[in-house]
Design an enzyme around this catalytic site. Structure first.
Site, PDB file in Angstrom:
ATOM      1  N   PRO A 248       0.830  -1.212   0.000  1.00  0.00           N
ATOM      2  CG  PRO A 248      -0.367  -1.323   2.002  1.00  0.00           C
ATOM      3  CD  PRO A 248       0.714  -1.983   1.235  1.00  0.00           C
ATOM      4  CD  GLU A 249       4.002   2.812  -2.675  1.00  0.00           C
ATOM      5  OE1 GLU A 249       4.353   3.790  -1.990  1.00  0.00           O
ATOM      6  OE2 GLU A 249       4.775   1.894  -2.980  1.00  0.00           O
TER       7      GLU A 249
END
Ligand SMILES: [Zn+2]
Length: 281
Positions: free
Chosen positions: A2-3
Protein backbone atom coordinates in the site's frame (compact mmCIF):
# COMPACT_ATOMS: atom_id res chain seq x y z
CA UNK A 1 2.47 -2.69 -1.03
CA UNK A 2 0.00 0.00 0.00
CA UNK A 3 1.30 3.42 -1.01
CA UNK A 4 0.13 6.81 0.23
CA UNK A 5 -2.99 6.93 -2.00
CA UNK A 6 -4.14 3.53 -0.75
CA UNK A 7 -3.58 4.53 2.87
CA UNK A 8 -5.50 7.76 2.30
CA UNK A 9 -8.31 5.73 0.73
CA UNK A 10 -8.46 3.34 3.70
CA UNK A 11 -8.61 6.33 6.05
CA UNK A 12 -11.38 7.99 4.04
CA UNK A 13 -13.26 4.70 3.85
CA UNK A 14 -13.14 4.21 7.61
CA UNK A 15 -14.05 7.76 8.51
CA UNK A 16 -17.81 7.75 7.84
CA UNK A 17 -18.14 4.24 9.26
CA UNK A 18 -16.44 4.58 12.65
CA UNK A 19 -16.32 8.32 13.40
CA UNK A 20 -18.10 8.93 16.69
CA UNK A 21 -18.59 5.21 17.33
CA UNK A 22 -17.47 3.43 20.49
CA UNK A 23 -15.28 0.34 20.53
CA UNK A 24 -17.13 -2.49 22.26
CA UNK A 25 -14.67 -5.38 21.78
CA UNK A 26 -11.28 -6.33 20.41
CA UNK A 27 -10.46 -9.86 19.32
CA UNK A 28 -6.66 -9.98 19.25
CA UNK A 29 -5.66 -13.19 17.51
CA UNK A 30 -1.88 -13.06 17.92
CA UNK A 31 0.69 -11.23 20.06
CA UNK A 32 2.39 -9.13 17.41
CA UNK A 33 2.86 -7.95 13.87
CA UNK A 34 6.20 -6.27 13.11
CA UNK A 35 6.07 -5.04 16.72
CA UNK A 36 4.06 -6.43 19.65
CA UNK A 37 0.51 -5.20 20.12
CA UNK A 38 0.15 -2.91 23.17
CA UNK A 39 -0.13 -4.46 26.64
CA UNK A 40 -3.71 -4.89 27.83
CA UNK A 41 -4.79 -3.85 24.34
CA UNK A 42 -8.45 -4.80 24.65
CA UNK A 43 -8.80 -3.17 28.05
CA UNK A 44 -7.32 0.05 26.71
CA UNK A 45 -9.61 0.14 23.65
CA UNK A 46 -12.91 -1.02 25.08
CA UNK A 47 -15.35 1.83 25.66
CA UNK A 48 -13.22 4.35 23.74
CA UNK A 49 -14.86 6.65 21.28
CA UNK A 50 -13.44 7.56 17.84
CA UNK A 51 -13.00 11.33 17.70
CA UNK A 52 -10.86 11.85 14.58
CA UNK A 53 -9.15 10.18 11.63
CA UNK A 54 -6.02 11.53 9.98
CA UNK A 55 -3.16 10.30 7.85
CA UNK A 56 0.52 11.13 8.39
CA UNK A 57 2.88 9.63 5.78
CA UNK A 58 1.60 6.04 5.49
CA UNK A 59 0.18 5.90 9.02
CA UNK A 60 -3.52 6.12 9.83
CA UNK A 61 -4.07 7.99 13.09
CA UNK A 62 -7.37 7.22 14.81
CA UNK A 63 -7.94 9.74 17.59
CA UNK A 64 -9.64 8.25 20.66
CA UNK A 65 -11.18 10.00 23.64
CA UNK A 66 -8.99 10.28 26.75
CA UNK A 67 -6.08 11.62 24.68
CA UNK A 68 -4.74 8.55 22.88
CA UNK A 69 -4.25 7.71 19.22
CA UNK A 70 -4.63 4.26 17.70
CA UNK A 71 -2.01 4.10 14.94
CA UNK A 72 -2.26 1.68 12.00
CA UNK A 73 0.47 1.08 9.43
CA UNK A 74 -0.38 -1.42 6.69
CA UNK A 75 3.22 -2.52 6.13
CA UNK A 76 3.70 -4.61 2.98
CA UNK A 77 0.40 -6.44 2.84
CA UNK A 78 -2.01 -5.04 5.44
CA UNK A 79 -5.69 -4.75 4.56
CA UNK A 80 -8.65 -3.34 6.39
CA UNK A 81 -12.13 -4.72 5.84
CA UNK A 82 -15.45 -3.30 6.94
CA UNK A 83 -18.24 -5.68 7.85
CA UNK A 84 -21.49 -3.70 7.91
CA UNK A 85 -24.04 -4.03 10.68
CA UNK A 86 -26.11 -7.20 10.44
CA UNK A 87 -23.65 -9.13 8.27
CA UNK A 88 -21.90 -12.25 9.51
CA UNK A 89 -18.26 -11.91 10.49
CA UNK A 90 -16.41 -14.83 8.94
CA UNK A 91 -12.77 -14.78 9.87
CA UNK A 92 -10.08 -15.81 7.42
CA UNK A 93 -6.44 -16.74 7.66
CA UNK A 94 -4.24 -13.76 8.62
CA UNK A 95 -7.11 -11.84 10.24
CA UNK A 96 -5.15 -10.59 13.25
CA UNK A 97 -7.40 -7.95 14.82
CA UNK A 98 -11.17 -7.74 14.92
CA UNK A 99 -12.62 -4.50 16.29
CA UNK A 100 -16.33 -4.27 17.09
CA UNK A 101 -18.21 -1.00 17.42
CA UNK A 102 -21.45 0.03 19.13
CA UNK A 103 -23.00 0.91 15.76
CA UNK A 104 -22.82 -2.75 14.72
CA UNK A 105 -19.84 -2.34 12.36
CA UNK A 106 -16.85 -4.68 12.55
CA UNK A 107 -13.39 -3.76 11.30
CA UNK A 108 -10.89 -6.50 10.48
CA UNK A 109 -7.15 -6.03 10.07
CA UNK A 110 -5.59 -8.75 7.86
CA UNK A 111 -1.88 -8.94 7.09
CA UNK A 112 -0.32 -12.11 5.60
CA UNK A 113 3.28 -10.85 5.73
CA UNK A 114 2.86 -9.13 9.13
CA UNK A 115 5.08 -6.13 8.37
CA UNK A 116 2.28 -3.86 9.54
CA UNK A 117 2.04 -2.14 12.92
CA UNK A 118 -0.82 -1.28 15.23
CA UNK A 119 0.03 0.66 18.38
CA UNK A 120 -1.17 3.35 20.79
CA UNK A 121 0.48 6.70 21.39
CA UNK A 122 -0.52 9.67 23.54
CA UNK A 123 -2.05 12.51 21.52
CA UNK A 124 0.40 14.93 23.16
CA UNK A 125 3.42 12.82 22.19
CA UNK A 126 2.79 11.43 18.73
CA UNK A 127 4.75 14.07 16.83
CA UNK A 128 7.90 13.38 18.85
CA UNK A 129 7.40 9.58 18.76
CA UNK A 130 10.27 7.73 17.07
CA UNK A 131 8.09 6.68 14.13
CA UNK A 132 7.07 10.28 13.37
CA UNK A 133 9.74 12.68 14.62
CA UNK A 134 12.01 12.41 11.56
CA UNK A 135 9.28 12.68 8.93
CA UNK A 136 9.50 15.40 6.28
CA UNK A 137 6.59 17.37 4.83
CA UNK A 138 3.41 15.83 3.47
CA UNK A 139 3.51 15.98 -0.35
CA UNK A 140 -0.09 17.20 -0.49
CA UNK A 141 0.25 19.59 2.45
CA UNK A 142 0.83 23.33 2.44
CA UNK A 143 4.38 22.96 3.73
CA UNK A 144 5.54 21.13 0.60
CA UNK A 145 6.70 23.69 -1.97
CA UNK A 146 9.51 24.26 -4.46
CA UNK A 147 11.69 26.30 -2.02
CA UNK A 148 11.26 23.66 0.70
CA UNK A 149 12.09 20.77 -1.62
CA UNK A 150 15.06 22.69 -3.03
CA UNK A 151 16.39 23.28 0.50
CA UNK A 152 16.07 19.58 1.33
CA UNK A 153 17.84 18.48 -1.84
CA UNK A 154 20.71 20.94 -1.88
CA UNK A 155 23.19 18.79 0.08
CA UNK A 156 22.04 15.47 -1.35
CA UNK A 157 24.61 13.58 -3.37
CA UNK A 158 22.26 10.68 -4.02
CA UNK A 159 20.19 10.46 -7.19
CA UNK A 160 16.95 12.44 -7.29
CA UNK A 161 15.01 9.16 -7.41
CA UNK A 162 16.61 7.94 -4.17
CA UNK A 163 16.13 11.35 -2.55
CA UNK A 164 12.39 11.25 -3.25
CA UNK A 165 12.17 7.97 -1.34
CA UNK A 166 13.89 9.51 1.70
CA UNK A 167 11.14 10.17 4.25
CA UNK A 168 13.09 13.12 5.66
CA UNK A 169 12.87 14.88 2.27
CA UNK A 170 9.16 14.25 1.66
CA UNK A 171 6.95 11.48 3.01
CA UNK A 172 4.94 8.83 1.23
CA UNK A 173 5.98 9.34 -2.41
CA UNK A 174 7.13 5.72 -2.79
CA UNK A 175 8.83 3.94 -5.67
CA UNK A 176 5.94 3.95 -8.13
CA UNK A 177 4.98 7.59 -7.72
CA UNK A 178 8.61 8.73 -7.73
CA UNK A 179 9.00 7.15 -11.20
CA UNK A 180 5.75 8.67 -12.43
CA UNK A 181 6.51 12.16 -11.08
CA UNK A 182 10.06 12.22 -12.50
CA UNK A 183 8.70 11.22 -15.90
CA UNK A 184 6.05 13.90 -15.77
CA UNK A 185 8.60 16.54 -14.73
CA UNK A 186 11.12 15.39 -17.36
CA UNK A 187 13.89 14.74 -14.84
CA UNK A 188 16.36 11.87 -15.27
CA UNK A 189 16.09 9.63 -12.18
CA UNK A 190 19.88 9.23 -12.13
CA UNK A 191 20.53 12.96 -11.86
CA UNK A 192 22.14 14.05 -8.61
CA UNK A 193 19.49 15.45 -6.27
CA UNK A 194 21.47 18.62 -5.50
CA UNK A 195 21.64 19.48 -9.20
CA UNK A 196 17.85 19.58 -9.63
CA UNK A 197 17.00 23.26 -9.35
CA UNK A 198 14.77 26.17 -10.31
CA UNK A 199 12.01 25.50 -12.82
CA UNK A 200 12.65 21.73 -12.65
CA UNK A 201 11.92 21.77 -8.91
CA UNK A 202 8.67 23.62 -9.57
CA UNK A 203 7.71 20.99 -12.16
CA UNK A 204 8.66 18.17 -9.80
CA UNK A 205 6.56 19.49 -6.90
CA UNK A 206 3.59 19.88 -9.24
CA UNK A 207 4.14 16.40 -10.70
CA UNK A 208 4.31 14.74 -7.27
CA UNK A 209 1.10 16.46 -6.20
CA UNK A 210 -0.61 15.57 -9.48
CA UNK A 211 0.25 11.86 -9.51
CA UNK A 212 -0.77 11.39 -5.88
CA UNK A 213 -3.96 13.42 -6.22
CA UNK A 214 -4.99 11.45 -9.29
CA UNK A 215 -4.35 8.14 -7.52
CA UNK A 216 -6.34 9.22 -4.47
CA UNK A 217 -9.18 10.24 -6.75
CA UNK A 218 -9.08 6.81 -8.41
CA UNK A 219 -9.13 5.21 -4.97
CA UNK A 220 -12.03 7.39 -3.86
CA UNK A 221 -14.13 6.22 -6.76
CA UNK A 222 -13.70 2.63 -5.55
CA UNK A 223 -14.94 3.48 -2.06
CA UNK A 224 -18.63 3.66 -2.83
CA UNK A 225 -18.42 0.11 -4.16
CA UNK A 226 -16.72 -1.50 -1.19
CA UNK A 227 -19.84 -3.20 0.06
CA UNK A 228 -20.44 -4.80 -3.31
CA UNK A 229 -16.90 -6.09 -3.48
CA UNK A 230 -15.42 -7.93 -0.53
CA UNK A 231 -15.42 -5.11 1.98
CA UNK A 232 -11.70 -4.53 1.55
CA UNK A 233 -10.47 -1.00 1.48
CA UNK A 234 -7.52 0.54 -0.17
CA UNK A 235 -6.44 -1.58 -3.11
CA UNK A 236 -7.34 -0.48 -6.57
CA UNK A 237 -6.29 -0.75 -10.18
CA UNK A 238 -3.81 1.82 -11.36
CA UNK A 239 -2.84 2.93 -14.79
CA UNK A 240 0.77 3.98 -14.73
CA UNK A 241 2.55 5.92 -17.43
CA UNK A 242 6.04 4.49 -17.00
CA UNK A 243 5.95 2.21 -13.96
CA UNK A 244 6.06 -1.46 -15.07
CA UNK A 245 5.98 -0.30 -18.71
CA UNK A 246 9.46 -1.44 -19.77
CA UNK A 247 9.72 -1.46 -23.58
CA UNK A 248 6.43 0.38 -24.09
CA UNK A 249 6.20 3.57 -26.08
CA UNK A 250 6.05 6.66 -23.87
CA UNK A 251 2.56 8.07 -24.25
CA UNK A 252 3.38 11.76 -24.06
CA UNK A 253 6.83 11.85 -25.62
CA UNK A 254 8.04 12.18 -29.21
CA UNK A 255 10.87 9.66 -28.83
CA UNK A 256 11.12 7.02 -31.56
CA UNK A 257 10.52 3.59 -30.03
CA UNK A 258 12.58 1.96 -32.81
CA UNK A 259 15.62 3.92 -31.68
CA UNK A 260 15.06 4.02 -27.92
CA UNK A 261 13.44 0.57 -27.38
CA UNK A 262 10.80 2.36 -25.34
CA UNK A 263 10.67 2.92 -21.61
CA UNK A 264 13.82 1.78 -19.91
CA UNK A 265 14.12 -0.12 -16.64
CA UNK A 266 17.13 0.21 -14.34
CA UNK A 267 17.77 -0.74 -10.71
CA UNK A 268 18.52 1.96 -8.12
CA UNK A 269 19.14 0.87 -4.51
CA UNK A 270 17.52 -2.47 -5.27
CA UNK A 271 14.32 -0.90 -6.62
CA UNK A 272 13.19 -0.76 -10.24
CA UNK A 273 13.15 2.62 -11.92
CA UNK A 274 11.29 3.16 -15.21
CA UNK A 275 12.02 6.18 -17.37
CA UNK A 276 12.51 7.63 -20.84
CA UNK A 277 16.14 8.67 -21.37
CA UNK A 278 15.07 11.07 -24.14
CA UNK A 279 12.38 12.99 -22.27
CA UNK A 280 14.10 12.83 -18.88
CA UNK A 281 17.37 14.77 -18.89
ZN1 LIG B 1 10.05 8.98 -24.45
Amino acid sequence: MPELPEVETVMRGLEPVIMGAEITALDQRRKNLRIPFPDKFEKRLKGRKILSLRRRAKYILIGLDKGEILVIHLGMSGRVSIIPKGEDVELEKHDHLVLSFDNGVTIIYNDPRRFGMVFLVAESEWESHKNFAHLGPEPLGNDFSAPILQARLKDKNTSIKQALLDQRVVVGVGNIYACEALFMAGINPLKKARLVKGAKIELLVKAIRDVLTRAIKAGGSTLKDYRHADGQLGYFQHNFTVYNQEGAKCPTCDCDINKTNGIKRIIQSGRSTFYCPKKQK
